[in-house]
Design a protein around this motif. Structure first.
Motif, PDB file in Angstrom:
ATOM      1  N   LYS A  42      11.035  -6.638   7.975  1.00 25.02           N
ATOM      2  CA  LYS A  42       9.597  -6.806   8.220  1.00 25.02           C
ATOM      3  C   LYS A  42       8.758  -5.724   7.529  1.00 25.02           C
ATOM      4  O   LYS A  42       7.582  -5.919   7.279  1.00 25.02           O
ATOM      5  N   LEU A  43       9.361  -4.584   7.277  1.00 25.19           N
ATOM      6  CA  LEU A  43       8.674  -3.512   6.561  1.00 25.19           C
ATOM      7  C   LEU A  43       9.391  -3.266   5.254  1.00 25.19           C
ATOM      8  O   LEU A  43      10.611  -3.370   5.212  1.00 25.19           O
ATOM      9  N   PRO A  44       8.773  -2.949   4.177  1.00 25.96           N
ATOM     10  CA  PRO A  44       7.338  -2.698   4.035  1.00 25.96           C
ATOM     11  C   PRO A  44       6.540  -3.998   4.064  1.00 25.96           C
ATOM     12  O   PRO A  44       7.016  -5.044   3.655  1.00 25.96           O
ATOM     13  N   ARG A  45       5.317  -3.888   4.563  1.00 25.74           N
ATOM     14  CA  ARG A  45       4.402  -5.034   4.560  1.00 25.74           C
ATOM     15  C   ARG A  45       3.076  -4.607   3.956  1.00 25.74           C
ATOM     16  O   ARG A  45       2.658  -3.463   4.083  1.00 25.74           O
ATOM     17  N   THR A  46       2.438  -5.542   3.287  1.00 22.91           N
ATOM     18  CA  THR A  46       1.172  -5.265   2.615  1.00 22.91           C
ATOM     19  C   THR A  46       0.025  -5.534   3.571  1.00 22.91           C
ATOM     20  O   THR A  46      -0.031  -6.591   4.199  1.00 22.91           O
ATOM     21  N   LEU A  47      -0.886  -4.563   3.668  1.00 21.38           N
ATOM     22  CA  LEU A  47      -2.063  -4.721   4.529  1.00 21.38           C
ATOM     23  C   LEU A  47      -3.227  -5.334   3.762  1.00 21.38           C
ATOM     24  O   LEU A  47      -4.077  -5.992   4.345  1.00 21.38           O
ATOM     25  N   GLY A  48      -3.299  -5.070   2.471  1.00 18.57           N
ATOM     26  CA  GLY A  48      -4.399  -5.580   1.656  1.00 18.57           C
ATOM     27  C   GLY A  48      -4.674  -4.620   0.511  1.00 18.57           C
ATOM     28  O   GLY A  48      -3.823  -3.814   0.150  1.00 18.57           O
ATOM     29  N   GLU A  49      -5.895  -4.739  -0.033  1.00 17.41           N
ATOM     30  CA  GLU A  49      -6.272  -3.881  -1.152  1.00 17.41           C
ATOM     31  C   GLU A  49      -7.464  -3.020  -0.792  1.00 17.41           C
ATOM     32  O   GLU A  49      -8.322  -3.425  -0.025  1.00 17.41           O
ATOM     33  N   LEU A  50      -7.497  -1.831  -1.392  1.00 18.47           N
ATOM     34  CA  LEU A  50      -8.575  -0.881  -1.205  1.00 18.47           C
ATOM     35  C   LEU A  50      -8.888  -0.323  -2.593  1.00 18.47           C
ATOM     36  O   LEU A  50      -8.000   0.240  -3.238  1.00 18.47           O
ATOM     37  N   ASP A  51     -10.094  -0.527  -3.066  1.00 22.69           N
ATOM     38  CA  ASP A  51     -10.498  -0.083  -4.410  1.00 22.69           C
ATOM     39  C   ASP A  51      -9.520  -0.558  -5.494  1.00 22.69           C
ATOM     40  O   ASP A  51      -9.151   0.192  -6.394  1.00 22.69           O
ATOM     41  N   GLY A  52      -9.049  -1.790  -5.354  1.00 26.83           N
ATOM     42  CA  GLY A  52      -8.163  -2.381  -6.353  1.00 26.83           C
ATOM     43  C   GLY A  52      -6.718  -1.925  -6.274  1.00 26.83           C
ATOM     44  O   GLY A  52      -5.907  -2.272  -7.123  1.00 26.83           O
ATOM     45  N   LYS A  53      -6.360  -1.142  -5.264  1.00 25.20           N
ATOM     46  CA  LYS A  53      -4.982  -0.664  -5.117  1.00 25.20           C
ATOM     47  C   LYS A  53      -4.411  -1.164  -3.789  1.00 25.20           C
ATOM     48  O   LYS A  53      -5.114  -1.243  -2.790  1.00 25.20           O
ATOM     49  N   THR A  54      -3.142  -1.468  -3.791  1.00 29.68           N
ATOM     50  CA  THR A  54      -2.465  -2.039  -2.627  1.00 29.68           C
ATOM     51  C   THR A  54      -2.229  -0.991  -1.541  1.00 29.68           C
ATOM     52  O   THR A  54      -1.828   0.136  -1.829  1.00 29.68           O
ATOM     53  N   VAL A  55      -2.456  -1.403  -0.292  1.00 23.54           N
ATOM     54  CA  VAL A  55      -2.176  -0.565   0.878  1.00 23.54           C
ATOM     55  C   VAL A  55      -1.000  -1.207   1.603  1.00 23.54           C
ATOM     56  O   VAL A  55      -1.052  -2.383   1.955  1.00 23.54           O
ATOM     57  N   THR A  56       0.082  -0.437   1.798  1.00 27.96           N
ATOM     58  CA  THR A  56       1.264  -0.969   2.473  1.00 27.96           C
ATOM     59  C   THR A  56       1.654  -0.092   3.652  1.00 27.96           C
ATOM     60  O   THR A  56       1.283   1.075   3.731  1.00 27.96           O
ATOM     61  N   VAL A  57       2.432  -0.694   4.559  1.00 31.17           N
ATOM     62  CA  VAL A  57       3.027   0.029   5.676  1.00 31.17           C
ATOM     63  C   VAL A  57       4.523  -0.028   5.451  1.00 31.17           C
ATOM     64  O   VAL A  57       5.079  -1.091   5.171  1.00 31.17           O
ATOM     65  N   GLY A  58       5.172   1.124   5.523  1.00 28.40           N
ATOM     66  CA  GLY A  58       6.615   1.182   5.338  1.00 28.40           C
ATOM     67  C   GLY A  58       7.243   2.106   6.350  1.00 28.40           C
ATOM     68  O   GLY A  58       6.553   2.678   7.202  1.00 28.40           O
TER      69      GLY A  58
END
Length: 172
Positions: A42-58
């Motif tokens: 289930k991890l890492p998972r992508t939360l979305g984008e911020l200023d064109g860069k990916t935000v992930t949880v790992g």
């Protein structure tokens, strides 16, 4: 431990590359269930984008984290990495940036190795990978380069006298 305990989805024969996940310490290779093994992916998972860069949880060696543009922020134990939102991650990243900005009190263009920093135990001078305590009666922001070197010299001589005294005490 040469052989890492891990689970795998897919095989080398598949078109898609197989995925691997570390087996948690509390699981045994002999008794792990399919549900427990799938949870590990289930991890890492992508939360979305911020200023064109990916935000992930790992999850890593030191626990769960948020990753953004090679910046890592630990997720507090009070928060669940599976329910963490992009907004939560943004707040955590902003707080880390602010804390890092408060860390630097002063830098010197003519001496890039020397910085005056705010630390856990108060302000200090960092120079050539060593730290030097600033006396309590000195205002860190008012220090110039010459004064910084005087503080460093003072700290070095204090350290040397301590070493000499402790060496002579041991001989007695």
């Amino acid at each position: 431990d040469v052989y890492k305990r891990q689970v795998q989805i897919g095989s080398a024969d598949d078109e898609e590359k197989p995925r691997f996940a570390q087996l948690k310490k509390e699981y045994s290779l002999e008794t792990v269930t399919l549900e427990q093994a799938l949870d590990l992916f289930k991890l890492p998972r992508t939360l979305g984008e911020l200023d064109g860069k990916t935000v992930t949880v790992g999850t890593g060696r030191f626990g769960p984290y948020v990753r953004y543009d090679n910046t890592f922020v630990s997720i507090p134990k009070t928060m669940d990495p599976m329910t963490l939102s992009l907004e939560d991650a943004e707040t955590m990243l902003r707080e880390k940036r602010e804390a890092e900005a408060r860390k630097v009190i002063k830098t010197f263009a003519e001496e890039p190795d020397l910085q005056i920093l705010n630390g856990r135990y108060g302000p200090y001078i960092a120079y050539q990978k060593k730290n030097y305590k600033i006396p309590a009666n000195v205002e860190p922001a008012d220090l110039n380069l010459e004064a910084c070197f005087k503080v460093i010299e003072l700290q070095k001589t204090k350290g040397e006298t301590r070493k000499v005294r402790s060496a002579t005490k041991k001989k007695k």
